[in-house]
Design an enzyme around this catalytic site. Structure first.
Site, PDB file in Angstrom:
ATOM      1  N   ASN A 210       4.254-130.670  77.020  1.00 21.95           N
ATOM      2  CA  ASN A 210       4.257-129.437  76.219  1.00 21.95           C
ATOM      3  C   ASN A 210       5.393-129.400  75.198  1.00 21.95           C
ATOM      4  O   ASN A 210       5.830-128.333  74.770  1.00 21.95           O
ATOM      5  CB  ASN A 210       4.342-128.201  77.134  1.00 21.95           C
ATOM      6  CG  ASN A 210       3.211-128.151  78.128  1.00 21.95           C
ATOM      7  OD1 ASN A 210       2.062-128.450  77.792  1.00 21.95           O
ATOM      8  ND2 ASN A 210       3.513-127.799  79.370  1.00 21.95           N
ATOM      9  N   ARG A 211       5.867-130.580  74.834  1.00 15.91           N
ATOM     10  CA  ARG A 211       6.935-130.718  73.834  1.00 15.91           C
ATOM     11  C   ARG A 211       8.253-130.089  74.279  1.00 15.91           C
ATOM     12  O   ARG A 211       9.143-129.845  73.469  1.00 15.91           O
ATOM     13  CB  ARG A 211       6.506-130.130  72.478  1.00 15.91           C
ATOM     14  CG  ARG A 211       5.328-130.879  71.825  1.00 15.91           C
ATOM     15  CD  ARG A 211       5.643-132.365  71.711  1.00 15.91           C
ATOM     16  NE  ARG A 211       4.682-133.098  70.897  1.00 15.91           N
ATOM     17  CZ  ARG A 211       3.798-133.968  71.392  1.00 15.91           C
ATOM     18  NH1 ARG A 211       3.725-134.165  72.702  1.00 15.91           N
ATOM     19  NH2 ARG A 211       2.995-134.626  70.602  1.00 15.91           N
TER      20      ARG A 211
END
Length: 232
Positions: A210-211
């Site tokens: 999810n970065r």
């Protein structure tokens, strides 16, 4: 002939607009292990050496390649890949022509950043700090370890200067080969040597889901080195 050469160098990849449409959707899902403060070595040098060893073991192409970023007197940035040829508590070292564009930038700004981009491991390390020239003794030791062809190339190339053609470079190399034909040990050029980046920060980046990547940074202050976690 020229058109055919262009086709060989630039294979068909479809309409450029099609490629541009694909760009927003290009992404990789990072699934690496978390990087926690407790996982770090006591020093940035040990941590970088550990990750470098893992990159070598993983078969990363040119694991010692790093992107060097500099700026000229007007603040205009440049970046290019160089090879790390030294690592110790003093910093990271690379070698180049002292008349090159990068050396001009470093002479003016005295500051630089290098990043090791280990894409296949979803990792990168950025070392940032002041620079200094490597002393002649260390430079000479490294120079002696270089292949003869690389030594000849360093003498022949007017690095970063405009040349009229490839033939001009080839002719320069041929001239240098004749000059040193009977010389067993090619001498160190006076215009060639090493630069050392002496870090004030060293950041270790590990890709995560999810970065929300892990970014742990060694920071040098008046009372030594400290580790900070930085938001991705």
């Amino acid at each position: 002939m020229r058109a055919r050469a262009r086709r060989l160098l630039m294979p068909e990849v479809g309409n450029i607009d099609d490629v541009a449409v694909q760009l927003p959707g290009m992404r990789v899902a990072y699934e690496g292990d978390a990087l926690n403060e407790a996982d770090l070595a006591d020093t940035w040098t040990e941590q970088l050496q550990e990750w470098l060893n893992q990159a070598i073991s993983a078969g990363v192409a040119e694991p010692n390649a790093m992107v060097l970023a500099t700026a000229d007197a007007e603040g205009r940035p440049s970046s290019r890949s160089v090879l790390c040829k030294g690592l110790d508590t003093r910093g990271v070292v690379f070698y180049t022509n002292y008349t090159s564009a990068k050396s001009h930038d470093l002479t003016v700004a005295r500051y630089a950043s290098v990043t090791f981009p280990w894409y296949s491991l979803h990792r990168q390390v950025t070392v940032r700090g002041e620079v200094e020239k490597v002393n002649v003794r260390e430079t000479a030791e490294y120079w002696a370890s270089r292949p003869r062809g690389s030594q000849l190339g360093a003498w022949a190339s007017p690095q970063s200067q405009v040349v009229r053609s490839r033939r001009e470079l080839d002719n320069a190399l041929s001239s240098i080969e004749r000059r040193f034909a009977n010389v067993e040990e090619i001498p160190l050029p006076p215009h060639w040597g090493g630069w050392r980046v002496k870090p004030d920060t060293v950041e270790f980046w590990q890709g995560q889901r999810n970065r929300l990547h892990d970014r742990l940074r060694y920071v040098h202050t008046h009372d030594g080195w400290h580790v900070q976690r930085v938001a991705p």
